[in-house]
Enzyme design. Structure first.
Site, PDB file in Angstrom:
ATOM      1  N   GLU A 292      11.714 -40.628 -53.603  1.00 46.39           N
ATOM      2  CA  GLU A 292      11.162 -39.680 -54.608  1.00 46.39           C
ATOM      3  C   GLU A 292      12.340 -39.520 -55.548  1.00 46.39           C
ATOM      4  O   GLU A 292      13.560 -39.437 -55.121  1.00 46.39           O
ATOM      5  CB  GLU A 292      10.906 -38.436 -53.944  1.00 46.39           C
ATOM      6  CG  GLU A 292      10.270 -37.410 -54.940  1.00 46.39           C
ATOM      7  CD  GLU A 292       8.830 -37.994 -55.359  1.00 46.39           C
ATOM      8  OE1 GLU A 292       8.584 -37.317 -56.375  1.00 46.39           O
ATOM      9  OE2 GLU A 292       8.236 -38.641 -54.863  1.00 46.39           O
ATOM     10  N   GLU A 323      11.800 -39.970 -65.903  1.00 40.55           N
ATOM     11  CA  GLU A 323      12.338 -40.660 -64.933  1.00 40.55           C
ATOM     12  C   GLU A 323      12.074 -42.329 -65.352  1.00 40.55           C
ATOM     13  O   GLU A 323      12.546 -43.048 -65.259  1.00 40.55           O
ATOM     14  CB  GLU A 323      12.200 -40.538 -63.574  1.00 40.55           C
ATOM     15  CG  GLU A 323      12.808 -39.045 -63.300  1.00 40.55           C
ATOM     16  CD  GLU A 323      11.867 -38.157 -62.526  1.00 40.55           C
ATOM     17  OE1 GLU A 323      12.411 -36.915 -62.302  1.00 40.55           O
ATOM     18  OE2 GLU A 323      10.840 -38.629 -61.972  1.00 40.55           O
ATOM     19  N   ASP A 477       7.068 -32.853 -56.159  1.00 45.17           N
ATOM     20  CA  ASP A 477       7.251 -33.203 -54.741  1.00 45.17           C
ATOM     21  C   ASP A 477       5.896 -33.004 -53.869  1.00 45.17           C
ATOM     22  O   ASP A 477       5.400 -33.821 -52.843  1.00 45.17           O
ATOM     23  CB  ASP A 477       7.993 -32.259 -54.148  1.00 45.17           C
ATOM     24  CG  ASP A 477       9.451 -32.602 -54.617  1.00 45.17           C
ATOM     25  OD1 ASP A 477       9.946 -33.746 -54.865  1.00 45.17           O
ATOM     26  OD2 ASP A 477      10.126 -31.364 -55.232  1.00 45.17           O
TER      27      ASP A 477
END
Length: 495
Positions: A292, A323, A477
C-alpha cells in the site's frame, strides 16, 4: 445476411419468451434488435445512485477460495483528527499563500503546505522534523474542541478492516503502544515484539468541501497528515514482522509504511531500504504481497522503490491519483509532464500509466523475474483494478466492493444510502489518451466496465461519492483491504 438471421432468431426468442409467460424482455435483446426498453414506473423513478447501489448488492460475491490468515505490517499509530483550519487558527497562524514542503520544519511551513493541498482538495502526508514543536502542536490538537482519537497508520487501519470478517485471522505488526492496543479489534493478533511503552501520534487536519480560510477554498473534502514519528519513520518493526510470519503462516501479506522513511533523509533511507528489501525477500514467493503506497515527494526515493528495490518483489499495489502521477513523474512515464490532475482524472491517462507500471515493473512476460501482477487504483469518482491475465480472479467483485466501502464509510454508514451520495464518474471515456483507443461506457445497471490492453485486463467501477463526508482518513486503506478480501489469487502459472 447473418445479422438479419441473428435478428430474426432473437425476435423469435423474444416472442417465445412472452408466449411462455415472461413478463420482461432481457434488456440485451431489446438493445440488439432496436426495440424500446419500456421501464415500469418504479424503475423509471430510480436515481442513478439507486441503480448502481442495487447492482452492487446483486453482483458483488466473495471468491470461491477466501483468505483465512492475513499478516499486516508495519506502520501503526494513534490518529488525532481535528479541523485543519480550526487548529491553525488556534496556533495563532495567519492564512496566506500555499507552498509545498517535502519536510516540515516549523508552524509556518505547516501552514503553507496545508494551504497548498487544501486549495487543490488533495491528500498529503509529511514528516515534521522538530520534535519539541511537534509535541506542542500535538497537545494543542488533542485539546482542541471536537478532536477525536482513532486507530491510525495504514497497516493498523487495513488490519481493522480485515478484522470485520469473523473467519479471517489477522496478524498486525508495528509500533503498538498501550492506547493503540486498547483501541484495536480483539480479533487482531499482536506479536509481543511489536509492543512498546509509548504511542506514536499522527495529526490529521481535515477540511470540508467549500471550506474557506483567507483566500483559499477547498474544492472537495480531504485531509493533511503530519507527524514526528521515528519508529514508523525507520520501519523499526519490519524485521519483527518478517520473523513472525513463519509461525503465523499467512496466505497473504499486506505491507505499508514505506512512505514514512522518506522524511529520514537520503543516507538513512538508502541504507534502511536495502535492509527492508532484504527482509521482504525472505517471505516465500508463493505468498502474495500487497504493497500500500502513500503520499511521497522525493523522486529518487520513489525510483528506488519502483525500479531496483521493492516493486519487483510484491504481487499487488494500491495507490491513489496523486501517488500514480508522482510515480510516473519519478520514472519519466506516460503523462509525466502534467503538474497535477485537473478535476476528475482522465480515465485514458490513468489507464496509460497503469499499463506502463505493469509493463516496466510487472510480470507481463513469463520470463520476467518481477512478481507485480495487480494494481488497485482509487480516486474520488471511480476505481480501477488492472491485472495481468491469469493471476487474479473475481476482480469485478473486488473493484465494486472497494467502491462500495468508500461510499458507505465516507458517510459514516454500514451500507450505502443512495440519498446521501452522488455519481460523479464519467459515463463515457476512452481506454487510452492516445490512438489506437477504444471508446467505453459505464452502464449503471452493470456498473463495471472491462477492457483489455495486451494481456492486462482493466475493471472500472464508479464510486457513489458521499455528499457530506464525515471522515476521509483511512478510506484508501479500507478500499484496498476490501478489494483484497474479494480477490482470489491464482497459484498456477498462467502461461
Amino acid at each position: 445476411m447473418w445479422r438479419k438471421a441473428s435478428a430474426a432468431a432473437l425476435l423469435a426468442l423474444a416472442v417465445g419468451y412472452f408466449y411462455h409467460g415472461g413478463s420482461e424482455l432481457p434488456e440485451q435483446i431489446l438493445t440488439y434488435i432496436g426495440l424500446p426498453n419500456i421501464q415500469t414506473p418504479l424503475e423509471s423513478q430510480k436515481s442513478l445512485e439507486q441503480v448502481v447501489s442495487s447492482a452492487w448488492e446483486t453482483l458483488i460475491t466473495l471468491p470461491t477460495r477466501q483468505w483465512s490468515r492475513v499478516a499486516v505490517g508495519v506502520n501503526a499509530c494513534v490518529d488525532v483528527v481535528v479541523s485543519g483550519v480550526g487548529l491553525l487558527q488556534a496556533l495563532a497562524v495567519d492564512p496566506g499563500s500555499g507552498l509545498n514542503h517535502e519536510v516540515l520544519h516549523s508552524k509556518e511551513a505547516l501552514k503553507e503546505a496545508f494551504i497548498h493541498y487544501m486549495e487543490r482538495g488533495a491528500a498529503a502526508e509529511r514528516f515534521f522534523s522538530d520534535s519539541e514543536v511537534f509535541q506542542r502542536i500535538a497537545r494543542a490538537a488533542a485539546e482542541y474542541p471536537g478532536a477525536k482519537l482513532y486507530v491510525g497508520g495504514n497497516a493498523a487501519l487495513i488490519a481493522q478492516k480485515l478484522a470485520t470478517y469473523p473467519d479471517l485471522v489477522v496478524l498486525l505488526c508495528g509500533p503498538i503502544g498501550p492506547k493503540l492496543h486498547e483501541m484495536l479489534d480483539e480479533q487482531i493478533v499482536v506479536p509481543p515484539g511489536s509492543m512498546q511503552e509509548t504511542d506514536e501520534y499522527h495529526l490529521i487536519l481535515e477540511y470540508k468541501a467549500g471550506e474557506q480560510w483567507g483566500s483559499t477554498q477547498a474544492p472537495q473534502a480531504n485531509r493533511f497528515i503530519f507527524s514526528h514519528d521515528v519508529s514508523n519513520g525507520e520501519m523499526s518493526s519490519l524485521e519483527t514482522f518478517v520473523e513472525s510470519l513463519e509461525e503465523f503462516d499467512p496466505e497473504l501479506v499486506v505491507l505499508s509504511g514505506l512512505h514514512m522513511m522518506e522524511g529520514q533523509g537520503r543516507e538513512l533511507w538508502e541504507e534502511r531500504l536495502k535492509e527492508a528489501v532484504s527482509a521482504i525477500s525472505e517471505i516465500p514467493r508463493d505468498i502474495p504481497i500487497h504493497l500500500e503506497l502513500a503520499s511521497m515527494t522525493d523522486k529518487d526515493y520513489m525510483n528506488s522503490i519502483m525500479q531496483e528495490q521493492v516493486m519487483p518483489i510484491v504481487s499487488s499495489i494500491g495507490l491513489n491519483e496523486q501517488e500514480l502521477l508522482f510515480l510516473s513523474q519519478a520514472g519519466e512515464g506516460p503523462h509525466a509532464e502534467m503538474v497535477a490532475w485537473q478535476g476528475i482524472p482522465d480515465v485514458g491517462r490513468v489507464s496509460d500509466i497503469l499499463l506502463w507500471i505493469l509493463e516496466q515493473h510487472g510480470r507481463i512476460e513469463p520470463s520476467s523475474e518481477a512478481d507485480l501482477t495487480r494494481i488497485h487504483f482509487h480516486t474520488l469518482a471511480y476505481h480501477i483494478l488492472a491485472t495481468v491475465d491469469g493471476y487474479w480472479g473475481n476482480q469485478a467483485s473486488a473493484v465494486m466492493a472497494g467502491a462500495r466501502v468508500a461510499s458507505s464509510q465516507a458517510c459514516g454508514l454500514q451500507a450505502v444510502d443512495p440519498s446521501k451520495v452522488e455519481l460523479k464518474a464519467p459515463l463515457e471515456f476512452y481506454s487510452s489518451h492516445a490512438e489506437p483507443r477504444e471508446q467505453l461506457s459505464l452502464i449503471p445497471e452493470q456498473p463495471v466496465t472491462v477492457w483489455r490492453r495486451g494481456n492486462v485486463t482493466f475493471h472500472l467501477t464508479a464510486v457513489l461519492v458521499c455528499r457530506q463526508p464525515l471522515r476521509t482518513v483511512g478510506l484508501g486503506d479500507a478500499i484496498s483491504a476490501e478489494g483484497l478480501v474479494y480477490s482470489e489469487f491464482e497459484t498456477q502459472q498462467p502461461f
